[in-house]
Enzyme design. Structure first.
Site, short mmCIF file in Angstrom:
data_model
loop_
_atom_site.label_atom_id
_atom_site.label_comp_id
_atom_site.label_asym_id
_atom_site.label_seq_id
_atom_site.Cartn_x
_atom_site.Cartn_y
_atom_site.Cartn_z
N CYS A 214 0.85 -1.19 0.00
CA CYS A 214 0.00 0.00 0.00
C CYS A 214 0.88 1.24 0.00
CB CYS A 214 -0.90 0.00 1.23
SG CYS A 214 -1.83 -1.52 1.44
N LYS B 155 1.67 -6.80 -19.87
CA LYS B 155 1.74 -7.34 -18.51
C LYS B 155 0.67 -8.39 -18.27
CE LYS B 155 3.46 -7.68 -14.47
NZ LYS B 155 4.76 -8.32 -14.33
#
Length: 598
Positions: free
Chosen positions: A2, A593
């Site tokens: 985070c 990706k």
């Protein structure tokens, strides 16, 4: 993984927090939130999804004038990405944001619930604010904060604001980054990384582990290991792109170096004593599973291959591996009530998702190993485990692969426990793995020097046996993806069955030669290649004078510790060769990706 930001000062706090979170959005983005303390009043906002959703929620909110604010962008590790689970987490009069994992959160939560404390969320973070308010019933604010932090085990960077003391922001840091910045206007900033501070701060202080303290308009107090620390600030770099990469040249390089920390986070809260525990599987009986199918694409397929050896060796369960793009079209027969495990970094891989649907239709119990909570694959599977790799920016996977293999290894041990098999050696090795992937500067420099030999030629062989065969495949894939040179992974024992015809001085062989897995057999295969003039780079803890280049690994007690150490070496080698060739390591040509179409 985070990102957190904080601010103390007179400027518009809402926008400062939103701007700061934008700079950290690469760390996680399934939800976001902020809290503002002004004139003793606490306002807070939360939103699921992208940061713009949070910005839309607080459009009409104004926060000019002195006060402070904290903000958070989240990548879920405990609890689904919902508004309730988003930070800040609230008590009766306080709120907290947190980056990291509280390893003993269940223990703390159970203790507080017995005292009548109620919890709203599924997260580990909420225990911080609830524990603080529990202690603040009888203690001063800072004493309660100190006692709270001393009780936490794990990795955390956390900020707390409380109406009980509306003049201070409280902070703590252990094994997760937290930076304090300041400027000539006597404003304080807090952040998980440099990027949000650039342009706003002149100097920064990088907090050490076991630090805690408080800040207000006129003071900053920091304790380290309970000792009052003299404040030491350094000049802040002005390059935001560089800051987001934490000083590394490429995101891929940063992510290789992050693997030690990330693997520690995979283990946190999942090993208790001499057992692997998964809260997600508390009510599941996997002891009767007698067959496992693992299904994936690309790098995840290599993780599946490696884990098949582990399920059979450790848990004594039959395991087979399927390429998802092949499985979905070949009318495969899946045994009803068998375990069908799909592996995907993104949770959106098209072929893997379709394979999961087919297995589910055929009555298999489905299980997702994934890095993204609430992704399609996680939602569709009966069971799931998150790999906790965090955001991976480099297109060529590194830490996502490492965490997939580690999580699957843990699952194999978990299943072995359910069958009352002895796993003590596995647990010991698991706990050592974060050390095995820690990158030493001398090693990286050696790989950089060696890489100049391997820039031409007509191809590469990566060879290994057992779990080191899928690692050879993964090493070859990394090199192909990044350098655009031809590379193949082979089982070392297959050299005589055709591939050795290619051997000459311009065929480069990367030989994975672990001490604890068929060393003599692999050595014999390598000697056959050397006899035919292949240029050989051998990787082993045992000296091998016949190879052209040699990278000595550490003596390990378990072959999986050797696996992870050699994994890092193959990643660094692919990266250094590609950099010498002038390629963009983070964005190799023709690749994406997440492959969400066929």
């Amino acid at each position: 993984m985070c990102g957190i930001v904080g601010y103390i000062g007179n400027n518009e706090k809402k926008q400062i927090i939103l701007n700061g979170l934008k700079e950290l959005e690469y760390r996680g983005y399934d939800s976001a939130g902020m809290a503002v303390m002004q004139e003793g009043e606490l306002s807070f906002f939360k939103a699921v999804g992208k940061l713009e959703n949070l910005a839309n929620k607080c459009t009409d909110f104004e926060s000019q004038g002195y006060g402070f604010a904290i903000g958070h962008t989240r990548w879920a590790t405990h609890g689904k990405p919902t508004e309730i689970n988003a930070h800040p987490h609230l008590g009766q009069y306080s709120c907290v944001i947190h980056n990291g994992i509280i390893e003993n959160y269940k223990e703390i939560k159970d203790k507080l619930e017995k005292e009548g404390v109620s919890f709203l969320s599924q997260t580990d973070t909420e225990v911080i604010v609830q524990l603080f308010e529990f202690y603040a019933r009888n203690l001063g604010v800072f004493e309660a904060w100190q006692k709270t932090i001393k009780e936490l085990r794990g990795a955390f960077a956390t900020l707390l604001v409380t109406k009980k003391d509306p003049n201070h922001v409280y902070f703590a840091k252990n094994a997760a980054p937290l930076i304090i910045g300041k400027n000539a206007n006597k404003e304080w900033y807090f952040s998980s990384g440099d990027a949000p501070l650039i342009g706003s701060c002149d100097e920064v202080m990088y907090l050490e582990d076991l630090s805690l303290g408080y800040a207000s308009k006129d003071e900053l107090v920091v304790y380290e290991n309970d000792i009052l620390k003299s404040l030491c600030f350094s000049k802040l770099s002005g390059d935001k792109a560089y800051a987001k990469k934490d000083g590394f040249r490429f995101f891929m390089e940063k992510e290789i170096y992050e693997q030690s920390r990330v693997m520690s986070e995979v283990l946190m809260g999942r090993i208790q004593g001499d057992e692997v525990v998964f809260d997600e599987l508390n009510n599941e009986d996997l002891s009767q599973v007698d067959e496992i199918t693992l299904c994936a694409c690309g790098t995840s397929y290599h993780a599946a291959m490696a884990s098949a050896y582990l399920f059979e060796r450790i848990a004594k369960v039959k395991a087979k591996v399927e390429i998802a793009s092949e499985f979905r079209y070949r009318e495969a027969i899946i045994k009803k009530d068998s375990l069908f495990i799909v592996i995907s970094q993104s949770g959106e891989t098209a072929d893997t998702l379709e394979a999961l649907k087919i297995a589910k239709e055929q009555g298999a119990k489905t299980f997702a190993i994934c890095n993204v909570d609430n992704s399609n694959i996680v939602r569709l599977a009966h069971l799931s485990l998150l790999t906790r790799a965090g955001i991976e920016k480099g297109v060529a996977s590194t830490k996502a692969f490492a965490t997939q293999v580690l999580t699957l290894w843990m699952l194999a041990i978990f299943m072995a426990q359910k069958r009352n098999l002895n796993v003590s050696a596995e647990i010991k090795a698991l706990l050592h793995t974060p050390n095995c992937v820690s990158v030493k500067q001398a090693l990286h420099e050696k790989i950089h020097r060696l890489s100049k030999r391997y820039l031409d030629g007509h191809g590469f062989f990566f060879i290994g046996r057992d779990v080191f065969y899928p690692l050879a495949l993964e090493g070859a894939l990394k090199l192909k993806e990044l350098s655009y040179l031809h590379a193949e992974g082979y089982p070392a024992g297959e050299m005589k069955h055709g591939p050795i015809a290619l051997a000459d001085s311009k065929l480069y062989t990367i030989a994975l030669m672990p001490k604890h897995m068929l060393y003599e057999k692999t050595k014999s295969n390598v000697e056959e290649l050397i006899a035919r003039d292949s240029t050989v780079l051998s990787i082993s803890p045992l000296e091998f004078d016949l190879s052209d280049d040699f990278i000595k690994t550490n003596e390990q007690d378990h072959y999986m510790c050797e696996f992870f150490e050699m994994m890092v070496i193959t990643q660094l080698l692919a990266m250094e060769i590609s950099i010498r060739l002038g390629n963009d390591v983070d964005m190799p040509r023709n690749l994406a990706k997440s492959v969400t179409v066929e």
